[in-house]
Design a protein around this motif. Sequence first.
Motif, PDB file in Angstrom:
ATOM      1  N   PRO A 233       0.823  -1.206   0.000  1.00 37.80           N
ATOM      2  CA  PRO A 233       0.000   0.000   0.000  1.00 37.80           C
ATOM      3  C   PRO A 233       0.861   1.262   0.000  1.00 37.80           C
ATOM      4  CG  PRO A 233      -0.032  -1.066   2.148  1.00 37.80           C
ATOM      5  CD  PRO A 233       0.712  -1.972   1.226  1.00 37.80           C
ATOM      6  N   SER A 234       0.288   2.329  -0.501  1.00 38.23           N
ATOM      7  CA  SER A 234       0.986   3.611  -0.483  1.00 38.23           C
ATOM      8  C   SER A 234       1.194   4.025   0.970  1.00 38.23           C
ATOM      9  CB  SER A 234       0.161   4.669  -1.211  1.00 38.23           C
ATOM     10  OG  SER A 234      -0.985   4.989  -0.434  1.00 38.23           O
ATOM     11  N   PRO A 235       2.129   4.930   1.233  1.00 36.90           N
ATOM     12  CA  PRO A 235       2.318   5.398   2.607  1.00 36.90           C
ATOM     13  C   PRO A 235       1.034   5.940   3.231  1.00 36.90           C
ATOM     14  CG  PRO A 235       4.198   6.038   1.287  1.00 36.90           C
ATOM     15  CD  PRO A 235       3.175   5.452   0.337  1.00 36.90           C
ATOM     16  N   ARG A 236       0.258   6.703   2.454  1.00 32.83           N
ATOM     17  CA  ARG A 236      -0.997   7.259   2.993  1.00 32.83           C
ATOM     18  C   ARG A 236      -1.995   6.144   3.321  1.00 32.83           C
ATOM     19  NH1 ARG A 236      -2.122  12.658   2.803  1.00 32.83           N
ATOM     20  NH2 ARG A 236      -4.348  12.244   2.657  1.00 32.83           N
ATOM     21  N   ALA A 237      -2.140   5.181   2.418  1.00 29.91           N
ATOM     22  CA  ALA A 237      -3.081   4.083   2.650  1.00 29.91           C
ATOM     23  C   ALA A 237      -2.632   3.244   3.847  1.00 29.91           C
ATOM     24  CB  ALA A 237      -3.208   3.218   1.397  1.00 29.91           C
ATOM     25  N   TRP A 238      -1.332   2.994   3.939  1.00 36.33           N
ATOM     26  CA  TRP A 238      -0.815   2.195   5.055  1.00 36.33           C
ATOM     27  C   TRP A 238      -1.027   2.931   6.379  1.00 36.33           C
ATOM     28  CZ3 TRP A 238       3.194   2.081   8.743  1.00 36.33           C
ATOM     29  CH2 TRP A 238       3.426   0.830   9.323  1.00 36.33           C
TER      30      TRP A 238
ATOM     31  N   LYS B 215      -2.102  -7.166   8.817  1.00 38.88           N
ATOM     32  CA  LYS B 215      -2.975  -7.215   7.637  1.00 38.88           C
ATOM     33  C   LYS B 215      -2.782  -5.988   6.740  1.00 38.88           C
ATOM     34  CE  LYS B 215      -6.846  -9.734   9.692  1.00 38.88           C
ATOM     35  NZ  LYS B 215      -8.254  -9.572  10.122  1.00 38.88           N
ATOM     36  N   ALA B 216      -2.353  -4.875   7.324  1.00 38.75           N
ATOM     37  CA  ALA B 216      -2.139  -3.656   6.529  1.00 38.75           C
ATOM     38  C   ALA B 216      -1.016  -3.857   5.517  1.00 38.75           C
ATOM     39  CB  ALA B 216      -1.836  -2.465   7.436  1.00 38.75           C
ATOM     40  N   GLY B 217      -0.175  -4.851   5.728  1.00 41.79           N
ATOM     41  CA  GLY B 217       0.904  -5.143   4.794  1.00 41.79           C
ATOM     42  C   GLY B 217       2.135  -4.302   5.056  1.00 41.79           C
ATOM     43  N   VAL B 218       2.923  -4.174   4.023  1.00 45.00           N
ATOM     44  CA  VAL B 218       4.184  -3.427   4.094  1.00 45.00           C
ATOM     45  C   VAL B 218       4.044  -2.192   3.214  1.00 45.00           C
ATOM     46  CG1 VAL B 218       6.652  -3.511   3.568  1.00 45.00           C
ATOM     47  CG2 VAL B 218       5.507  -5.524   4.508  1.00 45.00           C
ATOM     48  N   PRO B 219       4.260  -1.022   3.795  1.00 45.96           N
ATOM     49  CA  PRO B 219       4.098   0.192   2.983  1.00 45.96           C
ATOM     50  C   PRO B 219       5.145   0.276   1.882  1.00 45.96           C
ATOM     51  CG  PRO B 219       5.122   0.740   5.077  1.00 45.96           C
ATOM     52  CD  PRO B 219       4.738  -0.720   5.135  1.00 45.96           C
ATOM     53  N   GLU B 220       4.741   0.788   0.766  1.00 43.09           N
ATOM     54  CA  GLU B 220       5.619   0.962  -0.394  1.00 43.09           C
ATOM     55  C   GLU B 220       6.423   2.245  -0.171  1.00 43.09           C
ATOM     56  OE1 GLU B 220       7.443  -0.288  -3.687  1.00 43.09           O
ATOM     57  OE2 GLU B 220       5.804  -1.384  -2.781  1.00 43.09           O
ATOM     58  N   THR B 221       7.491   2.105   0.596  1.00 42.08           N
ATOM     59  CA  THR B 221       8.357   3.233   0.924  1.00 42.08           C
ATOM     60  C   THR B 221       9.709   2.710   1.372  1.00 42.08           C
ATOM     61  OG1 THR B 221       8.492   5.302   2.190  1.00 42.08           O
ATOM     62  CG2 THR B 221       7.632   3.383   3.345  1.00 42.08           C
ATOM     63  N   ASP B 222      10.679   3.573   1.445  1.00 36.32           N
ATOM     64  CA  ASP B 222      11.982   3.168   1.961  1.00 36.32           C
ATOM     65  C   ASP B 222      11.815   2.613   3.371  1.00 36.32           C
ATOM     66  OD1 ASP B 222      13.192   4.070  -0.352  1.00 36.32           O
ATOM     67  OD2 ASP B 222      13.755   6.013   0.493  1.00 36.32           O
ATOM     68  N   HIS B 223      12.480   1.504   3.643  1.00 37.43           N
ATOM     69  CA  HIS B 223      12.460   0.854   4.953  1.00 37.43           C
ATOM     70  C   HIS B 223      11.066   0.361   5.340  1.00 37.43           C
ATOM     71  CE1 HIS B 223      16.523   2.431   5.504  1.00 37.43           C
ATOM     72  NE2 HIS B 223      16.059   3.622   5.162  1.00 37.43           N
ATOM     73  N   GLY B 224      10.204   0.137   4.347  1.00 37.44           N
ATOM     74  CA  GLY B 224       8.830  -0.275   4.618  1.00 37.44           C
ATOM     75  C   GLY B 224       8.734  -1.542   5.448  1.00 37.44           C
ATOM     76  N   GLU B 225       9.506  -2.555   5.114  1.00 30.24           N
ATOM     77  CA  GLU B 225       9.472  -3.819   5.859  1.00 30.24           C
ATOM     78  C   GLU B 225       9.914  -3.599   7.301  1.00 30.24           C
ATOM     79  OE1 GLU B 225       8.646  -7.281   7.112  1.00 30.24           O
ATOM     80  OE2 GLU B 225       8.311  -6.945   4.989  1.00 30.24           O
TER      81      GLU B 225
ATOM     82  N   ARG C 236      10.204   9.079  14.810  1.00 30.65           N
ATOM     83  CA  ARG C 236      11.518   8.543  14.458  1.00 30.65           C
ATOM     84  C   ARG C 236      11.466   7.602  13.258  1.00 30.65           C
ATOM     85  NH1 ARG C 236      13.115   6.216  20.023  1.00 30.65           N
ATOM     86  NH2 ARG C 236      13.833   4.615  18.611  1.00 30.65           N
ATOM     87  N   LEU C 237      10.392   7.634  12.510  1.00 33.07           N
ATOM     88  CA  LEU C 237      10.286   6.795  11.322  1.00 33.07           C
ATOM     89  C   LEU C 237      11.379   7.149  10.324  1.00 33.07           C
ATOM     90  CD1 LEU C 237       6.435   6.830  10.658  1.00 33.07           C
ATOM     91  CD2 LEU C 237       7.798   4.956  11.563  1.00 33.07           C
ATOM     92  N   LYS C 238      11.863   6.133   9.621  1.00 31.21           N
ATOM     93  CA  LYS C 238      12.921   6.348   8.632  1.00 31.21           C
ATOM     94  C   LYS C 238      12.356   6.657   7.253  1.00 31.21           C
ATOM     95  CE  LYS C 238      16.228   3.377  10.933  1.00 31.21           C
ATOM     96  NZ  LYS C 238      17.062   2.186  10.821  1.00 31.21           N
ATOM     97  N   SER C 239      11.135   7.125   7.217  1.00 31.18           N
ATOM     98  CA  SER C 239      10.490   7.439   5.947  1.00 31.18           C
ATOM     99  C   SER C 239       9.775   8.775   6.075  1.00 31.18           C
ATOM    100  CB  SER C 239       9.486   6.348   5.568  1.00 31.18           C
ATOM    101  OG  SER C 239       8.657   6.792   4.513  1.00 31.18           O
ATOM    102  N   GLU C 240      10.254   9.737   5.318  1.00 32.61           N
ATOM    103  CA  GLU C 240       9.603  11.053   5.327  1.00 32.61           C
ATOM    104  C   GLU C 240       8.176  10.948   4.797  1.00 32.61           C
ATOM    105  OE1 GLU C 240      10.633  13.861   6.777  1.00 32.61           O
ATOM    106  OE2 GLU C 240      12.336  12.669   7.463  1.00 32.61           O
ATOM    107  N   GLU C 241       7.974  10.056   3.811  1.00 30.84           N
ATOM    108  CA  GLU C 241       6.625   9.861   3.257  1.00 30.84           C
ATOM    109  C   GLU C 241       5.652   9.392   4.332  1.00 30.84           C
ATOM    110  OE1 GLU C 241       6.705   8.220  -1.185  1.00 30.84           O
ATOM    111  OE2 GLU C 241       7.982   7.073   0.195  1.00 30.84           O
ATOM    112  N   LEU C 242       6.096   8.440   5.162  1.00 31.98           N
ATOM    113  CA  LEU C 242       5.219   7.935   6.209  1.00 31.98           C
ATOM    114  C   LEU C 242       5.013   8.962   7.317  1.00 31.98           C
ATOM    115  CD1 LEU C 242       6.109   4.166   6.630  1.00 31.98           C
ATOM    116  CD2 LEU C 242       3.938   5.155   5.939  1.00 31.98           C
ATOM    117  N   LYS C 243       6.057   9.687   7.673  1.00 32.19           N
ATOM    118  CA  LYS C 243       5.895  10.746   8.680  1.00 32.19           C
ATOM    119  C   LYS C 243       4.817  11.726   8.229  1.00 32.19           C
ATOM    120  CE  LYS C 243      10.628  10.896  10.386  1.00 32.19           C
ATOM    121  NZ  LYS C 243      11.850  11.708  10.469  1.00 32.19           N
ATOM    122  N   ARG C 244       4.924  12.131   6.970  1.00 30.92           N
ATOM    123  CA  ARG C 244       3.951  13.065   6.401  1.00 30.92           C
ATOM    124  C   ARG C 244       2.553  12.427   6.379  1.00 30.92           C
ATOM    125  NH1 ARG C 244       7.099  14.579   2.831  1.00 30.92           N
ATOM    126  NH2 ARG C 244       6.631  13.050   1.240  1.00 30.92           N
TER     127      ARG C 244
END
Length: 180
Positions: free
Chosen positions: A30-35, A94-104, A163-171
């Motif tokens: 899923p996209s960062p927003r969806a995740w 169930k949300a899966g792994v976000p499609e972003t750096d360091h997602g897993e 402290r997330l390693k993903s700016e996309e997920l922080k946002r």
Amino acid sequence: MRTCRATAAGKLTVVLAALVLVVSGCGGGPSPRAWAASVCSALAPWRSEISRLTSSTDQQMTAQTTPAQAKENLVRLFGGAEEASETARREVEKAGVPETDHGEEISAGFRSSLGKMRDAYGRARDTIDGLSTAQASTFYDGVKAAVDTLNKEYDAGALDTNRLKSEELKRAFDEVPECR
């Protein structure tokens, strides 16, 4: 000859469509927003349950109940928090792994954090369940020690989304309505 071309073109279309489905199914989470929305939706009932637990625990610690009644209530409350934590952990899974750096790594961190909290509640439940209620002061001292340990374990297992390693997920966590 026209039929052959149409059939060949039709087969090529089917093969390309199947390839798109296979590639999209294998590669993308899923996209960062969806995740973030899925994770926050999974955590909302958990937060409510934990809030209720905290309030109920405070009430149990100050209520004029017998140690046996307090024990029964606290064991039930901590068991509920353990169950709620596991439910939230499964929903994040169930949300899966976000499609972003360091997602897993990020997804695993959320699941691990909830697993640690689940286990901390379970240990608190088991500790309180094992306390004798014969002496009220001894019982409540044991409850206090169990809750102090729970709080330390809970704080140690907490996941800081700052402290997330993903700016996309922080946002995404800051922007999606489910996280507000």
